[in-house]
Design a protein around this motif. Structure first.
Motif, PDB file in Angstrom:
ATOM      1  N   GLN A 207       0.818  -1.217   0.000  1.00 56.75           N
ATOM      2  CA  GLN A 207       0.000   0.000   0.000  1.00 56.75           C
ATOM      3  C   GLN A 207       0.852   1.268   0.000  1.00 56.75           C
ATOM      4  OE1 GLN A 207      -3.035  -0.770   3.071  1.00 56.75           O
ATOM      5  NE2 GLN A 207      -4.303  -1.486   1.380  1.00 56.75           N
ATOM      6  N   ALA A 225       0.958  -2.931   4.659  1.00 57.86           N
ATOM      7  CA  ALA A 225       0.103  -1.756   4.899  1.00 57.86           C
ATOM      8  C   ALA A 225       0.869  -0.457   4.606  1.00 57.86           C
ATOM      9  CB  ALA A 225      -0.383  -1.798   6.349  1.00 57.86           C
ATOM     10  N   GLY A 257       1.618  -4.509   9.356  1.00 59.53           N
ATOM     11  CA  GLY A 257       0.742  -3.374   9.643  1.00 59.53           C
ATOM     12  C   GLY A 257       1.387  -2.023   9.364  1.00 59.53           C
ATOM     13  N   GLY A 258       0.536  -1.011   9.297  1.00 64.24           N
ATOM     14  CA  GLY A 258       0.946   0.336   8.917  1.00 64.24           C
ATOM     15  C   GLY A 258       2.133   0.849   9.717  1.00 64.24           C
ATOM     16  N   ALA A 275       1.953  -6.123  13.902  1.00 66.06           N
ATOM     17  CA  ALA A 275       1.024  -5.038  14.241  1.00 66.06           C
ATOM     18  C   ALA A 275       1.552  -3.697  13.758  1.00 66.06           C
ATOM     19  CB  ALA A 275       0.801  -4.998  15.749  1.00 66.06           C
ATOM     20  N   ALA A 276       0.628  -2.770  13.623  1.00 66.08           N
ATOM     21  CA  ALA A 276       0.990  -1.415  13.185  1.00 66.08           C
ATOM     22  C   ALA A 276       2.053  -0.831  14.109  1.00 66.08           C
ATOM     23  CB  ALA A 276      -0.250  -0.529  13.191  1.00 66.08           C
ATOM     24  N   MET A 291       3.932  -7.519  18.157  1.00 62.29           N
ATOM     25  CA  MET A 291       3.597  -6.097  18.397  1.00 62.29           C
ATOM     26  C   MET A 291       4.742  -5.412  19.107  1.00 62.29           C
ATOM     27  SD  MET A 291      -0.094  -5.960  20.244  1.00 62.29           S
ATOM     28  CE  MET A 291      -1.533  -6.647  19.488  1.00 62.29           C
ATOM     29  N   ARG A 299       0.604 -13.644  20.415  1.00 64.21           N
ATOM     30  CA  ARG A 299      -0.342 -14.754  20.231  1.00 64.21           C
ATOM     31  C   ARG A 299      -0.156 -15.324  18.845  1.00 64.21           C
ATOM     32  NH1 ARG A 299      -3.847 -10.034  20.463  1.00 64.21           N
ATOM     33  NH2 ARG A 299      -4.383  -9.402  18.322  1.00 64.21           N
TER      34      ARG A 299
HETATM   35  C1  LIG Z   1      -2.791  -5.453  16.372  1.00 64.36           C
HETATM   36  C2  LIG Z   1      -4.070  -4.683  16.181  1.00 64.36           C
HETATM   37  C3  LIG Z   1      -4.975  -5.442  15.182  1.00 64.36           C
HETATM   38  C4  LIG Z   1      -4.803  -4.551  17.500  1.00 64.36           C
HETATM   39  O1  LIG Z   1      -4.901  -5.827  18.084  1.00 64.36           O
HETATM   40  P1  LIG Z   1      -5.902  -6.083  19.285  1.00 64.36           P
HETATM   41  O2  LIG Z   1      -5.625  -7.408  19.886  1.00 64.36           O
HETATM   42  O3  LIG Z   1      -7.253  -5.807  18.790  1.00 64.36           O
HETATM   43  O4  LIG Z   1      -5.500  -4.980  20.302  1.00 64.36           O
HETATM   44  P2  LIG Z   1      -6.197  -4.645  21.628  1.00 64.36           P
HETATM   45  O5  LIG Z   1      -6.927  -3.387  21.455  1.00 64.36           O
HETATM   46  O6  LIG Z   1      -6.996  -5.813  22.137  1.00 64.36           O
HETATM   47  O7  LIG Z   1      -4.937  -4.414  22.561  1.00 64.36           O
HETATM   48  C5  LIG Z   1      -4.245  -5.495  23.143  1.00 64.36           C
HETATM   49  C6  LIG Z   1      -3.001  -4.938  23.792  1.00 64.36           C
HETATM   50  O8  LIG Z   1      -2.038  -4.710  22.745  1.00 64.36           O
HETATM   51  C7  LIG Z   1      -1.738  -3.332  22.691  1.00 64.36           C
HETATM   52  N1  LIG Z   1      -1.670  -2.999  21.287  1.00 64.36           N
HETATM   53  C8  LIG Z   1      -2.662  -3.049  20.385  1.00 64.36           C
HETATM   54  N2  LIG Z   1      -2.197  -2.726  19.173  1.00 64.36           N
HETATM   55  C9  LIG Z   1      -0.893  -2.475  19.327  1.00 64.36           C
HETATM   56  C10 LIG Z   1       0.114  -2.105  18.433  1.00 64.36           C
HETATM   57  N3  LIG Z   1      -0.126  -1.929  17.123  1.00 64.36           N
HETATM   58  N4  LIG Z   1       1.349  -1.944  18.907  1.00 64.36           N
HETATM   59  C11 LIG Z   1       1.613  -2.106  20.200  1.00 64.36           C
HETATM   60  N5  LIG Z   1       0.693  -2.477  21.112  1.00 64.36           N
HETATM   61  C12 LIG Z   1      -0.557  -2.646  20.657  1.00 64.36           C
HETATM   62  C13 LIG Z   1      -2.839  -2.613  23.407  1.00 64.36           C
HETATM   63  O9  LIG Z   1      -2.388  -1.404  23.937  1.00 64.36           O
HETATM   64  C14 LIG Z   1      -3.198  -3.585  24.469  1.00 64.36           C
HETATM   65  O10 LIG Z   1      -2.254  -3.523  25.509  1.00 64.36           O
HETATM   66  P3  LIG Z   1      -2.671  -3.774  27.034  1.00 64.36           P
HETATM   67  O11 LIG Z   1      -3.165  -5.191  27.092  1.00 64.36           O
HETATM   68  O12 LIG Z   1      -1.415  -3.532  27.794  1.00 64.36           O
HETATM   69  O13 LIG Z   1      -3.739  -2.798  27.310  1.00 64.36           O
HETATM   70  C15 LIG Z   1      -3.786  -3.264  15.654  1.00 64.36           C
HETATM   71  O14 LIG Z   1      -2.963  -2.569  16.604  1.00 64.36           O
HETATM   72  C16 LIG Z   1      -3.069  -3.274  14.371  1.00 64.36           C
HETATM   73  O15 LIG Z   1      -1.863  -3.357  14.274  1.00 64.36           O
HETATM   74  N6  LIG Z   1      -3.834  -3.215  13.256  1.00 64.36           N
HETATM   75  C17 LIG Z   1      -3.269  -3.180  11.921  1.00 64.36           C
HETATM   76  C18 LIG Z   1      -3.864  -2.011  11.158  1.00 64.36           C
HETATM   77  C19 LIG Z   1      -3.249  -1.903   9.782  1.00 64.36           C
HETATM   78  O16 LIG Z   1      -2.086  -1.653   9.650  1.00 64.36           O
HETATM   79  N7  LIG Z   1      -4.068  -2.116   8.745  1.00 64.36           N
HETATM   80  C20 LIG Z   1      -3.570  -2.054   7.381  1.00 64.36           C
HETATM   81  C21 LIG Z   1      -4.595  -1.566   6.387  1.00 64.36           C
HETATM   82  S1  LIG Z   1      -5.011   0.142   6.669  1.00 64.36           S
END
Ligand SMILES: CC(C)(COP(=O)(O)OP(=O)(O)OC[C@H]1O[C@@H](n2cnc3c(N)ncnc32)[C@H](O)[C@@H]1OP(=O)(O)O)[C@@H](O)C(=O)NCCC(=O)NCCS
Length: 311
Positions: A207, A225, A257-258, A275-276, A291, A299
């Motif tokens: 992307q 991303a 991720g982004g 993860a992003a 992450m 996980r």
């Molecule tokens: C990983 C992701 C999906 C979130 O995952 P999740 O399990 O739903 O995250 P949660 O909201 O349940 O958070 C779980 C824990 O991880 C942490 N966390 C979530 N995303 C994180 C990230 N990207 N980096 C670091 N920590 C992250 C949260 O703070 C939380 O911590 P805590 O337990 O200490 O409170 C999201 O952060 C991500 O990376 N999405 C990708 C988006 C992207 O790039 N898309 C591309 C197309 S636009």
């Protein structure tokens, strides 16, 4: 008119990728004399078939046997009335079904498959221009090959020696460097920089605004991303000529991720999820979710998220 000094030659083993997934499919075209010609029917299969393709193109243009598939002339560009502002090098294979925008530049020897679309201001087959201290290869490059149905969007640049597989798309202002290969059906987003000697498989999505560093491998069905950065040199330029740059390896169907950053030489396993914003400093096992800074496994990717559930 523009003159350029790059000369081309048939591919050598060093320019043939180990694993290739795409290439121009045979597309009947009309020669200047009205006869029909066919480009290589195979995907970007081997260096040998690529050499055959290039030889066929030269044969089509009535090149003498002394040419032997080598492009040895200077790359002179001439205006063409085929589209507004079009500049063409010699021996370009441009089937009548190719759609052209305005001010397109296509350098010598380029092979374009049928039904390709080349939008305004795109430059295909640009000669390399390396900085004075660049360690990248200065070997002669073969012409660009664009497969059938490829789209090269406005302002994109495809450097000599690159190959783009059938149906792939190179977004607006994206840049694909020498010897890089992009597989069939892949999408290179707006402003993405694909460095030299990168291998990208089929159906990959990269992307907006990513940097895919030299010597990286991106396997089929990978998702990258926006704003992801791959790196290949921990010394940041403080090294001698023997130093090997180490690109990243993104295994099949992994997702990054982004804004994530990958340090040199890391491997992201099959179906893994980065993860992003992560900074990946070590290999990521297959199907793991990582992450953070530095990235840690948190996980596994659940069964229901695996690619096979979506195809
Ligand atoms: C990983 C992701 C999906 C979130 O995952 P999740 O399990 O739903 O995250 P949660 O909201 O349940 O958070 C779980 C824990 O991880 C942490 N966390 C979530 N995303 C994180 C990230 N990207 N980096 C670091 N920590 C992250 C949260 O703070 C939380 O911590 P805590 O337990 O200490 O409170 C999201 O952060 C991500 O990376 N999405 C990708 C988006 C992207 O790039 N898309 C591309 C197309 S636009």
């Amino acid at each position: 008119m523009t003159r350029a000094s790059t000369r081309t030659s048939p591919p050598t083993a060093s320019t043939s990728p180990a694993r290739e997934t795409a290439g121009p499919r045979g597309c009947p075209t009309t020669s200047p004399s009205g006869s029909s010609a066919r480009t290589s029917p195979s995907a970007f299969a081997t260096g040998r078939s690529r050499a055959r393709t290039v030889r066929a193109v030269f044969a089509w243009y009535g090149c003498s046997s002394s040419c032997n598939g080598h492009w040895t002339g200077a790359t002179v560009l001439r205006p063409s009335d085929r589209a507004p502002g079009l500049l063409l090098g010699d021996h370009v294979l441009l089937p009548p079904t190719v759609e052209l925008g305005g001010n397109v530049v296509i350098h010598a020897g380029t092979v374009i498959g049928g039904e390709a679309r080349i939008q305004d201001g795109a430059v295909i087959g640009k000669p390399i221009a390396l900085g004075p201290h660049s360690g990248a290869s200065r070997d002669p490059l073969p012409p660009v090959e664009l497969g059938s149905g490829v789209t090269v969007c406005a302002g994109a640049v495809v450097v000599a020696g690159a190959r783009i597989g059938d149906g792939a798309m190179v977004g607006d202002q994206a840049h694909v460097r020498e010897r890089s290969v992009i597989g069939a059906g892949s999408v290179i987003g707006r402003g993405v920089a694909v460095d030299n000697d990168v291998r990208i498989g089929a159906r990959v999505k990269i992307q907006t605004g990513c940097y895919i560093t030299a010597f990286s491998t991106v396997e089929d069905d990978v998702f990258v991303a926006p704003g992801v950065t791959l790196t290949n040199d921990n010394t940041m330029g403080r090294h001698g000529p023997a130093h090997q740059l180490r690109g990243a390896t993104l295994r099949r169907a992994c997702r990054v991720g982004g804004g994530a950053v990958l340090t040199p030489g890391v491997e992201i396993g099959e179906e893994a999820f980065v993860a992003a914003g992560a900074v990946v400093i070590a290999d990521v096992p297959a199907r793991s979710v990582v992450m953070g800074v530095p990235a840690r496994v948190v996980r596994d990717v659940p069964e229901e998220d695996l690619l096979e559930r979506f195809s």
